[in-house]
Motif scaffolding. Structure first.
Motif, PDB file in Angstrom:
ATOM      1  N   GLY A 146       0.804  -1.223   0.000  1.00  0.00           N
ATOM      2  CA  GLY A 146       0.000   0.000   0.000  1.00  0.00           C
ATOM      3  C   GLY A 146       0.832   1.266   0.000  1.00  0.00           C
ATOM      4  N   ARG A 147       2.103   1.109  -0.335  1.00  0.00           N
ATOM      5  CA  ARG A 147       3.003   2.271  -0.391  1.00  0.00           C
ATOM      6  C   ARG A 147       4.039   2.006  -1.466  1.00  0.00           C
ATOM      7  N   VAL A 148       4.355   3.022  -2.240  1.00  0.00           N
ATOM      8  CA  VAL A 148       5.313   2.843  -3.320  1.00  0.00           C
ATOM      9  C   VAL A 148       6.290   4.016  -3.331  1.00  0.00           C
ATOM     10  N   HIS A 149       7.553   3.695  -3.580  1.00  0.00           N
ATOM     11  CA  HIS A 149       8.581   4.729  -3.714  1.00  0.00           C
ATOM     12  C   HIS A 149       8.866   4.947  -5.192  1.00  0.00           C
ATOM     13  N   LEU A 150       8.958   6.211  -5.606  1.00  0.00           N
ATOM     14  CA  LEU A 150       9.196   6.558  -7.000  1.00  0.00           C
ATOM     15  C   LEU A 150      10.615   7.113  -7.153  1.00  0.00           C
ATOM     16  N   PRO A 151      11.584   6.261  -7.509  1.00  0.00           N
ATOM     17  CA  PRO A 151      12.941   6.760  -7.714  1.00  0.00           C
ATOM     18  C   PRO A 151      13.091   7.524  -9.017  1.00  0.00           C
ATOM     19  N   MET A 152      12.100   7.413  -9.877  1.00  0.00           N
ATOM     20  CA  MET A 152      12.126   8.086 -11.174  1.00  0.00           C
ATOM     21  C   MET A 152      11.357   9.413 -11.094  1.00  0.00           C
ATOM     22  N   THR A 153      11.613  10.316 -12.054  1.00  0.00           N
ATOM     23  CA  THR A 153      10.926  11.605 -12.105  1.00  0.00           C
ATOM     24  C   THR A 153       9.596  11.471 -12.839  1.00  0.00           C
ATOM     25  N   ARG A 154       8.781  12.517 -12.761  1.00  0.00           N
ATOM     26  CA  ARG A 154       7.527  12.534 -13.521  1.00  0.00           C
ATOM     27  C   ARG A 154       7.816  12.449 -15.017  1.00  0.00           C
ATOM     28  N   LEU A 155       8.902  13.079 -15.466  1.00  0.00           N
ATOM     29  CA  LEU A 155       9.264  13.004 -16.881  1.00  0.00           C
ATOM     30  C   LEU A 155       9.630  11.579 -17.265  1.00  0.00           C
ATOM     31  N   ASP A 156      10.343  10.872 -16.386  1.00  0.00           N
ATOM     32  CA  ASP A 156      10.666   9.471 -16.649  1.00  0.00           C
ATOM     33  C   ASP A 156       9.390   8.646 -16.801  1.00  0.00           C
ATOM     34  N   ILE A 157       8.445   8.869 -15.909  1.00  0.00           N
ATOM     35  CA  ILE A 157       7.176   8.138 -15.973  1.00  0.00           C
ATOM     36  C   ILE A 157       6.467   8.442 -17.282  1.00  0.00           C
ATOM     37  N   ALA A 158       6.464   9.721 -17.685  1.00  0.00           N
ATOM     38  CA  ALA A 158       5.817  10.118 -18.938  1.00  0.00           C
ATOM     39  C   ALA A 158       6.479   9.421 -20.129  1.00  0.00           C
ATOM     40  N   ASP A 159       7.799   9.391 -20.153  1.00  0.00           N
ATOM     41  CA  ASP A 159       8.513   8.770 -21.277  1.00  0.00           C
ATOM     42  C   ASP A 159       8.363   7.248 -21.278  1.00  0.00           C
ATOM     43  N   TYR A 160       8.047   6.667 -20.154  1.00  0.00           N
ATOM     44  CA  TYR A 160       7.802   5.236 -20.086  1.00  0.00           C
ATOM     45  C   TYR A 160       6.381   4.887 -20.534  1.00  0.00           C
ATOM     46  N   LEU A 161       5.431   5.735 -20.190  1.00  0.00           N
ATOM     47  CA  LEU A 161       4.023   5.448 -20.462  1.00  0.00           C
ATOM     48  C   LEU A 161       3.521   6.069 -21.762  1.00  0.00           C
ATOM     49  N   GLY A 162       4.401   6.767 -22.495  1.00  0.00           N
ATOM     50  CA  GLY A 162       3.977   7.384 -23.748  1.00  0.00           C
ATOM     51  C   GLY A 162       3.041   8.559 -23.545  1.00  0.00           C
ATOM     52  N   LEU A 163       3.275   9.330 -22.477  1.00  0.00           N
ATOM     53  CA  LEU A 163       2.447  10.485 -22.144  1.00  0.00           C
ATOM     54  C   LEU A 163       3.327  11.733 -22.063  1.00  0.00           C
ATOM     55  N   THR A 164       2.698  12.889 -21.896  1.00  0.00           N
ATOM     56  CA  THR A 164       3.446  14.109 -21.625  1.00  0.00           C
ATOM     57  C   THR A 164       3.581  14.281 -20.123  1.00  0.00           C
ATOM     58  N   ILE A 165       4.574  15.044 -19.708  1.00  0.00           N
ATOM     59  CA  ILE A 165       4.756  15.281 -18.278  1.00  0.00           C
ATOM     60  C   ILE A 165       3.561  16.034 -17.702  1.00  0.00           C
ATOM     61  N   GLU A 166       2.930  16.891 -18.524  1.00  0.00           N
ATOM     62  CA  GLU A 166       1.752  17.627 -18.062  1.00  0.00           C
ATOM     63  C   GLU A 166       0.604  16.664 -17.758  1.00  0.00           C
ATOM     64  N   THR A 167       0.444  15.658 -18.613  1.00  0.00           N
ATOM     65  CA  THR A 167      -0.620  14.682 -18.388  1.00  0.00           C
ATOM     66  C   THR A 167      -0.350  13.862 -17.131  1.00  0.00           C
ATOM     67  N   VAL A 168       0.884  13.441 -16.949  1.00  0.00           N
ATOM     68  CA  VAL A 168       1.228  12.672 -15.752  1.00  0.00           C
ATOM     69  C   VAL A 168       0.948  13.494 -14.497  1.00  0.00           C
ATOM     70  N   SER A 169       1.369  14.748 -14.481  1.00  0.00           N
ATOM     71  CA  SER A 169       1.148  15.608 -13.313  1.00  0.00           C
ATOM     72  C   SER A 169      -0.342  15.815 -13.072  1.00  0.00           C
ATOM     73  N   ARG A 170      -1.112  16.001 -14.146  1.00  0.00           N
ATOM     74  CA  ARG A 170      -2.558  16.213 -14.000  1.00  0.00           C
ATOM     75  C   ARG A 170      -3.244  14.978 -13.428  1.00  0.00           C
ATOM     76  N   VAL A 171      -2.872  13.794 -13.912  1.00  0.00           N
ATOM     77  CA  VAL A 171      -3.507  12.569 -13.419  1.00  0.00           C
ATOM     78  C   VAL A 171      -3.117  12.305 -11.966  1.00  0.00           C
ATOM     79  N   PHE A 172      -1.871  12.561 -11.608  1.00  0.00           N
ATOM     80  CA  PHE A 172      -1.474  12.411 -10.205  1.00  0.00           C
ATOM     81  C   PHE A 172      -2.324  13.323  -9.321  1.00  0.00           C
ATOM     82  N   THR A 173      -2.555  14.547  -9.771  1.00  0.00           N
ATOM     83  CA  THR A 173      -3.391  15.475  -9.006  1.00  0.00           C
ATOM     84  C   THR A 173      -4.814  14.952  -8.900  1.00  0.00           C
ATOM     85  N   GLN A 174      -5.355  14.411  -9.993  1.00  0.00           N
ATOM     86  CA  GLN A 174      -6.702  13.840  -9.969  1.00  0.00           C
ATOM     87  C   GLN A 174      -6.783  12.670  -8.990  1.00  0.00           C
TER      88      GLN A 174
END
Length: 247
Positions: A188-216
């Protein structure tokens, strides 16, 4: 001995008295050496050398000749390729116990870069081939790990090809949480050693989309953002259902 990346710190003087720490290595239960015992583990240890890297430092670069394979002992690694126009596609994240570099014997098709302080066992390909011939348990374990890697690649194809941004990020957090639980992390807890940009480049998204979904997700109570890049998952089942398109 010629070191492929002279910036990496390398320890090569493996002695018999140094073998015993391999038996208590934190990476061993999930690593390629998990099923080795006694002299098998000793042979594996004597064929390896320890390399360390700091965040942002590469074990090897795309296009470089790379005569080595690696077993991640501690830390996290991101794998990525650069497209001709400069765009970056992250193809995976590796953690303690993961194996790296066996996919091809020509120039490397991707860059492997440390996300955190990293320690890995490094083997020359020829030495590792000899170990595979001599140690059936090692070969069987490697085949099993290759099967798991293929399954993960198939899941990634579905994720990139069919899932929405919310589903992609929910799946990513669920899978990363499961992996970290395997490594002894808190459920029930996860550590993110990668940046939001890394996540975006892994998931085929923009960093803005990743940040928006995290906020949602935060607003809806699916996640809680904690200090030190930790994320709490109050309802893992709901997050998993969202990632599977069932929510």
């Amino acid at each position: 001995m010629t070191v492929h990346n002279p910036a990496l710190a390398v320890t090569t003087d493996v002695r018999l008295e140094d073998v015993h720490p391999c038996a208590t290595c934190g990476a061993r239960p999930l690593g390629v050496c998990a099923d080795l015992k006694g002299h098998e583990l000793q042979n594996m240890a004597c064929a390896s050398e320890t390399v360390t890297a700091q965040p942002g430092q590469a074990l090897f670069h795309e296009g470089d000749p790379n005569p080595f394979v690696f077993n991640v002992v501690d830390g996290a690694v991101k794998l990525y390729r650069l497209l001709p126009d400069g765009r970056r596609q992250i193809t995976g994240f590796l953690f303690q116990g993961d194996f790296l570099g066996l996919g091809g014997r020509g120039p490397s098709s991707f860059t492997a870069e440390a996300l955190t302080p990293l320690s890995a066992c490094r083997f020359r390909r020829g030495d590792f081939d000899q170990l595979l011939n001599a140690l059936p348990a090692l070969e069987h374990r490697l085949v099993a790990m290759a099967g798991d890697e293929l399954m993960a690649a198939q899941e990634q194809i579905v994720l990139l090809g069919r899932k929405t941004a919310r589903e992609r990020i929910a799946s990513f957090l669920t899978r990363l949480s499961a992996r970290q639980v395997q490594l002894g992390g808190e459920e029930g807890r996860v550590h993110l050693p990668m940046t939001r940009l890394d996540i975006a480049d892994y998931l085929g998204l923009t960093i803005e989309t990743v940040s928006r979904v995290f906020t949602q997700f935060k607003t809806s109570g699916l996640i809680q953002l904690l200090p030190n890049n930790d994320v709490a998952l109050p309802d893992p089942a709901a997050l998993k259902a969202l990632g599977e398109g069932a929510a």
